[in-house]
Design a protein around this motif. Structure first.
Motif, PDB file in Angstrom:
ATOM      1  N   VAL A  66     -36.518 -10.891  35.676  1.00 57.69           N
ATOM      2  CA  VAL A  66     -37.888 -11.109  35.205  1.00 57.69           C
ATOM      3  C   VAL A  66     -38.809  -9.953  35.606  1.00 57.69           C
ATOM      4  O   VAL A  66     -39.533  -9.402  34.756  1.00 57.69           O
ATOM      5  CB  VAL A  66     -38.424 -12.461  35.707  1.00 57.69           C
ATOM      6  N   PRO A  67     -38.833  -9.538  36.888  1.00 62.31           N
ATOM      7  CA  PRO A  67     -39.660  -8.366  37.226  1.00 62.31           C
ATOM      8  C   PRO A  67     -39.253  -7.118  36.455  1.00 62.31           C
ATOM      9  O   PRO A  67     -40.105  -6.315  36.059  1.00 62.31           O
ATOM     10  CB  PRO A  67     -39.415  -8.188  38.731  1.00 62.31           C
ATOM     11  N   ALA A  68     -37.946  -6.939  36.224  1.00 64.70           N
ATOM     12  CA  ALA A  68     -37.489  -5.765  35.473  1.00 64.70           C
ATOM     13  C   ALA A  68     -38.050  -5.777  34.054  1.00 64.70           C
ATOM     14  O   ALA A  68     -38.479  -4.742  33.532  1.00 64.70           O
ATOM     15  CB  ALA A  68     -35.968  -5.715  35.450  1.00 64.70           C
ATOM     16  N   MET A  69     -38.061  -6.955  33.429  1.00 65.15           N
ATOM     17  CA  MET A  69     -38.604  -7.052  32.078  1.00 65.15           C
ATOM     18  C   MET A  69     -40.118  -6.824  32.072  1.00 65.15           C
ATOM     19  O   MET A  69     -40.661  -6.237  31.122  1.00 65.15           O
ATOM     20  CB  MET A  69     -38.267  -8.425  31.483  1.00 65.15           C
ATOM     21  N   LEU A  70     -40.803  -7.258  33.129  1.00 66.05           N
ATOM     22  CA  LEU A  70     -42.237  -7.000  33.229  1.00 66.05           C
ATOM     23  C   LEU A  70     -42.512  -5.500  33.304  1.00 66.05           C
ATOM     24  O   LEU A  70     -43.468  -4.996  32.699  1.00 66.05           O
ATOM     25  CB  LEU A  70     -42.821  -7.703  34.464  1.00 66.05           C
ATOM     26  N   VAL A  71     -41.665  -4.783  34.045  1.00 66.37           N
ATOM     27  CA  VAL A  71     -41.830  -3.339  34.146  1.00 66.37           C
ATOM     28  C   VAL A  71     -41.647  -2.683  32.783  1.00 66.37           C
ATOM     29  O   VAL A  71     -42.439  -1.818  32.376  1.00 66.37           O
ATOM     30  CB  VAL A  71     -40.838  -2.736  35.166  1.00 66.37           C
ATOM     31  N   LEU A  72     -40.614  -3.081  32.046  1.00 70.34           N
ATOM     32  CA  LEU A  72     -40.386  -2.504  30.723  1.00 70.34           C
ATOM     33  C   LEU A  72     -41.572  -2.773  29.798  1.00 70.34           C
ATOM     34  O   LEU A  72     -41.991  -1.903  29.030  1.00 70.34           O
ATOM     35  CB  LEU A  72     -39.102  -3.067  30.111  1.00 70.34           C
ATOM     36  N   ALA A  73     -42.121  -3.986  29.876  1.00 66.29           N
ATOM     37  CA  ALA A  73     -43.282  -4.315  29.047  1.00 66.29           C
ATOM     38  C   ALA A  73     -44.479  -3.458  29.442  1.00 66.29           C
ATOM     39  O   ALA A  73     -45.220  -2.957  28.585  1.00 66.29           O
ATOM     40  CB  ALA A  73     -43.622  -5.801  29.181  1.00 66.29           C
ATOM     41  N   GLY A  74     -44.657  -3.272  30.759  1.00 63.86           N
ATOM     42  CA  GLY A  74     -45.775  -2.453  31.235  1.00 63.86           C
ATOM     43  C   GLY A  74     -45.656  -1.005  30.816  1.00 63.86           C
ATOM     44  O   GLY A  74     -46.630  -0.387  30.358  1.00 63.86           O
ATOM     45  N   VAL A  75     -44.446  -0.444  30.937  1.00 65.93           N
ATOM     46  CA  VAL A  75     -44.252   0.957  30.554  1.00 65.93           C
ATOM     47  C   VAL A  75     -44.369   1.124  29.040  1.00 65.93           C
ATOM     48  O   VAL A  75     -44.860   2.146  28.548  1.00 65.93           O
ATOM     49  CB  VAL A  75     -42.895   1.479  31.064  1.00 65.93           C
ATOM     50  N   ALA A  76     -43.924   0.127  28.278  1.00 67.52           N
ATOM     51  CA  ALA A  76     -44.091   0.187  26.826  1.00 67.52           C
ATOM     52  C   ALA A  76     -45.575   0.262  26.464  1.00 67.52           C
ATOM     53  O   ALA A  76     -45.971   0.989  25.542  1.00 67.52           O
ATOM     54  CB  ALA A  76     -43.440  -1.023  26.161  1.00 67.52           C
ATOM     55  N   GLU A  77     -46.410  -0.475  27.200  1.00 71.92           N
ATOM     56  CA  GLU A  77     -47.858  -0.402  26.977  1.00 71.92           C
ATOM     57  C   GLU A  77     -48.386   0.985  27.334  1.00 71.92           C
ATOM     58  O   GLU A  77     -49.131   1.601  26.577  1.00 71.92           O
ATOM     59  CB  GLU A  77     -48.569  -1.464  27.820  1.00 71.92           C
ATOM     60  N   LEU A  78     -47.992   1.475  28.524  1.00 66.40           N
ATOM     61  CA  LEU A  78     -48.460   2.789  28.961  1.00 66.40           C
ATOM     62  C   LEU A  78     -48.036   3.889  27.998  1.00 66.40           C
ATOM     63  O   LEU A  78     -48.763   4.846  27.756  1.00 66.40           O
ATOM     64  CB  LEU A  78     -47.906   3.098  30.357  1.00 66.40           C
ATOM     65  N   ALA A  79     -46.817   3.745  27.463  1.00 65.70           N
ATOM     66  CA  ALA A  79     -46.271   4.777  26.581  1.00 65.70           C
ATOM     67  C   ALA A  79     -46.811   4.684  25.160  1.00 65.70           C
ATOM     68  O   ALA A  79     -46.510   5.538  24.328  1.00 65.70           O
ATOM     69  CB  ALA A  79     -44.748   4.671  26.543  1.00 65.70           C
ATOM     70  N   ARG A  80     -47.590   3.638  24.887  1.00 61.30           N
ATOM     71  CA  ARG A  80     -48.156   3.432  23.551  1.00 61.30           C
ATOM     72  C   ARG A  80     -47.058   3.456  22.483  1.00 61.30           C
ATOM     73  O   ARG A  80     -47.170   4.133  21.461  1.00 61.30           O
ATOM     74  CB  ARG A  80     -49.211   4.494  23.234  1.00 61.30           C
ATOM     75  N   VAL A  81     -45.974   2.750  22.764  1.00 62.97           N
ATOM     76  CA  VAL A  81     -44.845   2.744  21.836  1.00 62.97           C
ATOM     77  C   VAL A  81     -45.253   2.062  20.532  1.00 62.97           C
ATOM     78  O   VAL A  81     -45.734   0.927  20.529  1.00 62.97           O
ATOM     79  CB  VAL A  81     -43.630   2.014  22.454  1.00 62.97           C
ATOM     80  N   ASP A  82     -45.098   2.759  19.437  1.00 64.78           N
ATOM     81  CA  ASP A  82     -45.365   2.206  18.109  1.00 64.78           C
ATOM     82  C   ASP A  82     -44.039   1.706  17.543  1.00 64.78           C
ATOM     83  O   ASP A  82     -43.191   2.489  17.118  1.00 64.78           O
ATOM     84  CB  ASP A  82     -45.962   3.283  17.198  1.00 64.78           C
ATOM     85  N   TRP A  83     -43.853   0.385  17.536  1.00 67.87           N
ATOM     86  CA  TRP A  83     -42.559  -0.177  17.137  1.00 67.87           C
ATOM     87  C   TRP A  83     -42.298  -0.011  15.638  1.00 67.87           C
ATOM     88  O   TRP A  83     -41.160  -0.162  15.187  1.00 67.87           O
ATOM     89  CB  TRP A  83     -42.494  -1.646  17.532  1.00 67.87           C
ATOM     90  N   HIS A  84     -43.342   0.312  14.863  1.00 64.72           N
ATOM     91  CA  HIS A  84     -43.140   0.542  13.425  1.00 64.72           C
ATOM     92  C   HIS A  84     -42.498   1.907  13.160  1.00 64.72           C
ATOM     93  O   HIS A  84     -41.782   2.079  12.177  1.00 64.72           O
ATOM     94  CB  HIS A  84     -44.474   0.442  12.680  1.00 64.72           C
ATOM     95  N   THR A  85     -42.788   2.876  14.052  1.00 71.04           N
ATOM     96  CA  THR A  85     -42.246   4.228  13.847  1.00 71.04           C
ATOM     97  C   THR A  85     -41.146   4.567  14.837  1.00 71.04           C
ATOM     98  O   THR A  85     -40.513   5.612  14.713  1.00 71.04           O
ATOM     99  CB  THR A  85     -43.372   5.267  13.980  1.00 71.04           C
TER     100      THR A  85
END
Length: 320
Positions: free
Chosen positions: A137-156
């Protein structure tokens, strides 16, 4: 020092190490951009190896200055660890730096953090048991947080060569971090295994630089640039030598999973510095590296990563 005090001291020291390593990511990106005018026509493999070789060479020189020649007097067990770390780090750094030239820095930061998932999986595999939810669970929270920081655009977002290289690099980095907790290496001296690793990597990166160079002059021309030299020197000290030596010594006092989560503060620092630092570096070195805007995603991403690190300390967990 009692175990509890040592545990919290270790967390604090590794968090500080992650801050410097995260900050150096912006400088490392700038150093690659500053090198490009001196490597026209060269492959991305050459640029990666040639950028990394002096960083690890400086690491050897810094450790020699601090500990003198005895820092290279390793036992056979220390050489075993140094060789393993050097190979894992060499492969990871080459793949990551080459991939960084083919995708965005944001995507690189996001994909690199997959080691927070890989570390507990490697460790669980070695111990032949499944990782618990208190780890996942903490590992998944980290991935979600870094995805936010990285501004990942899942469409592209797509998995191309650059993204594939970074994912492979993450696998090597996760093995490197796991090796710091192996019981067989518990008595090894961190400064000596680090020096041995730096020396081996300097040779490996130098060999790849020479082997992939198309114009021999490009091996030397970047050294006439004060901007490139300054960036490489700072990254070598703050992003390579310091974090590696600190992590090699202190990580053994906590679990690999905890360490991986603490290191995830690095992208937070990198994202914050990208708001103010790139334009200053660009004006100094003449590179094209604009600032990133300060947005709510920095707060959201940082909060998720902080929550993950708090959760793994409060949630009773197995030692993986």
């Amino acid at each position: 020092m009692n175990p509890r005090a040592r545990h919290w001291t270790t967390l604090g020291i590794l968090a500080a190490s992650a801050v410097f390593a995260g900050g150096s990511f912006v400088l490392a990106k700038a150093s690659v951009l500053a090198q490009l005018p001196f490597a026209i026509g060269e492959s991305t493999w050459f640029i990666a190896a040639h950028n990394l070789a002096p960083r690890f060479a400086i690491g050897v020189l810094v450790l020699l200055a601090l500990y003198r020649g005895r820092v290279l007097q390793l036992t056979r067990l220390e050489w075993n660890q140094a060789v393993f770390m050097a190979v894992a780090s060499f492969a990871g750094c080459m793949l990551q730096t080459d991939g960084l030239q083919r995708t965005t820095a944001a995507t690189t930061a996001f994909l690199t953090q997959f080691y927070v998932i890989l570390i507990p999986l490697w460790w669980a595999l070695m111990q032949r048991r499944r990782p618990s939810w208190s780890v996942l669970v903490p590992a998944m929270l980290v991935l979600a947080g870094v995805a936010e920081l990285a501004r990942v655009d899942w469409h592209t977002f797509r998995i191309g060569r650059g993204e594939t290289e970074i994912l492979l690099a993450t696998g090597f980095f996760s093995l490197l971090l796991c090796s710091l907790n192996w019981p067989a290496f518990a008595t090894n001296r961190a400064e000596r295994t680090s020096a041995g690793m730096f020396l081996l990597e300097t040779g490996l990166f130098a060999a790849v630089s020479v082997a992939t160079c198309r114009e021999p002059a490009h091996l030397f021309t970047p050294y006439i640039s004060p901007g490139w030299l300054g960036l490489v020197l700072v990254v070598a000290v703050l992003g390579t030598t310091g974090p590696f030596v600190v992590n090699n010594h202190w990580q053994r006092f906590i679990t690999p999973t905890e360490a991986g989560l603490v290191y995830s503060f690095g992208p937070v620092i990198a994202a914050l510095l990208e708001v103010v630092l790139p334009a200053r570096l660009a004006s100094w070195t003449g590179i094209d590296y604009p600032n990133q805007p300060l947005t709510a995603v920095l707060i959201t991403g940082g909060a998720l990563i902080l929550a993950a690190n708090v959760l793994i300390q409060l949630w009773p967990q197995e030692k993986v």
